[in-house]
Design a protein around this motif. Structure first.
Motif, mmCIF file in Angstrom:
data_model
loop_
_atom_site.group_PDB
_atom_site.id
_atom_site.type_symbol
_atom_site.label_atom_id
_atom_site.label_comp_id
_atom_site.label_asym_id
_atom_site.label_seq_id
_atom_site.Cartn_x
_atom_site.Cartn_y
_atom_site.Cartn_z
ATOM 1 N N ARG A 195 -8.644 -2.003 7.179
ATOM 2 C CA ARG A 195 -9.133 -1.756 5.266
ATOM 3 C C ARG A 195 -8.422 -3.605 5.212
ATOM 4 N NH1 ARG A 195 -12.177 -0.121 3.162
ATOM 5 N NH2 ARG A 195 -12.007 2.121 3.515
ATOM 6 N N GLU A 212 -7.824 2.794 6.887
ATOM 7 C CA GLU A 212 -6.637 1.995 5.888
ATOM 8 C C GLU A 212 -6.302 1.142 5.966
ATOM 9 O OE1 GLU A 212 -7.511 2.792 2.198
ATOM 10 O OE2 GLU A 212 -9.172 4.117 3.046
ATOM 11 N N LEU A 236 -1.764 9.552 5.795
ATOM 12 C CA LEU A 236 -2.385 8.572 6.784
ATOM 13 C C LEU A 236 -1.522 8.991 7.983
ATOM 14 C CD1 LEU A 236 -2.112 5.234 4.318
ATOM 15 C CD2 LEU A 236 -3.616 6.776 4.637
ATOM 16 N N LEU A 253 1.246 -1.018 0.068
ATOM 17 C CA LEU A 253 -0.275 -0.571 -0.394
ATOM 18 C C LEU A 253 0.794 1.584 0.098
ATOM 19 C CD1 LEU A 253 -2.732 1.097 0.174
ATOM 20 C CD2 LEU A 253 -2.211 0.957 2.640
#
Length: 368
Positions: free
Chosen positions: A349, A346, A317, A305
């Motif tokens: 997730r 995130e 982030l 990511l």
């Protein structure tokens, strides 16, 4: 709290069997429920359609409190407005994200249910959003709900309200979990696999865990710290200590899941992510294979990511905050380890996607 509660928010006549909550319903220790503050709460009564949908409170800058014995509770909320678009976010306890930017179109309503792990003798639900609404709420004990326990460090823990937007991924995980399961986040800042045990936190989990619950275990950031209280050596004491978690869960018929450490935000000149965990990642992968324990390779997933996003986008982030951007950090900060809320979401997730890929039963049934 051993009985069910049903609340009807607004100013109209309460629905049958419901207790009316108005903008003036501040928390009272005698009744055991109410808003933390009422100065910015408003209410509207549209006159239709039906007792629960016709009226509502607009809960700005407030939380709803309900005295409750420690345990799991299932909460169902009705959100919407007959004539206006709405957007509502709900957090439980110390910032655990339960409902995120839930929108409803004019004339439509959403009924959303979730389970909350309550500690400290009180259920707390905080409201925010562009146009928040609360029409109705039902709360009932759910002692048989599956519990997903989290053991970990500051990248996982529930960060306090006065630290917003600082957030751990465990704090954001509840939004990915259905109503039949609750997340119990016992992770604490600064802890290693060793100090989490020596401080008695793991014993707190053992006193609460029940058969077929899950225990997600992410340590490594602080096991690297060279102090006696926290340091573990990757291939000896680190693996031995993590095995304590695995064995303890299995003894109690719960399911352990190892999680490799989420990556830090450090890049090489070619744009690839620098590995700052080294042998700890190898060790936890080896241990998962040796003990036949499910592994969420969060190090691998977060590396992919962060490399896809690149150095600039990942600042959104992590706790890279400009001076004056957030009230709780007036001087700003540049932190390559910890996440702001978007980052916590995130990473949660990624954990959710990895859990789904593992296809653990019955956990699969509890994931959204």
């Amino acid at each position: 709290m051993t009985r069910n509660y049903r609340f009807d928010f607004g100013t109209g006549t309460p629905a049958e069997g419901y207790t009316k909550i108005t903008p003036q319903s501040g928390y009272d220790s005698f009744t055991g429920y109410g808003f933390t503050r009422t100065d910015r709460i408003n209410a509207k009564d549209r006159g239709e359609p039906g007792a629960l949908r016709r009226d509502f409170c607009i809960p700005l800058d407030t939380a709803f409190l309900l005295d409750a014995e420690d345990g799991i509770y299932r909460v169902s909320v009705l959100l919407g407005d007959e004539i206006a678009e709405t957007e509502t976010t709900i957090k439980a306890g110390q910032g655990r994200l339960m409902v995120h930017k839930q929108r409803t179109a004019p004339g439509s309503f959403s009924r959303i249910s979730f389970s909350v792990w309550v500690t400290g003798g009180q259920l707390k639900l905080s409201f925010s959003g562009l146009a928040p609404r609360i029409n109705a709420m039902e709360v009932e004990p759910a002692p048989q709900a599956c519990t997903i326990f989290l053991a970990g460090d500051s990248t996982v823990t529930d960060q306090p309200d006065d630290g917003y937007p600082y957030a751990g991924w465990g704090q954001m995980l509840p939004m990915f979990v259905k109503q039949d399961a609750a997340v119990a986040n016992f992770a604490l800042s600064g802890r290693s696999s060793k100090s989490f045990i020596s401080e008695g936190v793991l014993d707190q989990i053992w006193s609460r865990v029940k058969p077929y619950d899950y225990l997600l275990i992410q340590f490594g950031h602080n096991d690297q710290k060279f102090d006696e209280e926290r340091y573990t050596e990757p291939f000896t004491t680190y693996k031995q200590t993590l095995k304590t978690y695995i064995d303890g869960a299995r003894e109690r018929k719960a399911i352990p899941v190892l999680v490799s450490s989420v990556q830090r935000r450090f890049y090489e000149e070619d744009g690839t992510l620098r590995d700052t965990h080294g042998d700890y990642l190898t060790a936890v992968r080896e241990l998962a294979a040796e003990e036949e324990v499910p592994l969420i390779d969060l190090a691998k997933a977060s590396k992919a990511l962060f490399e896809a996003l690149g150095p600039e986008e990942t600042k959104k982030l992590f706790m890279w905050l400009a001076p004056g951007e957030f009230m709780n950090f007036p001087d700003g900060t540049e932190d390559n380890t910890h996440f702001q809320q978007l980052g916590g979401i995130e990473i949660a997730r990624l954990v959710y996607e990895e859990l789904k890929a593992l296809k653990l039963q019955p956990l699969m049934l509890y994931l959204r």
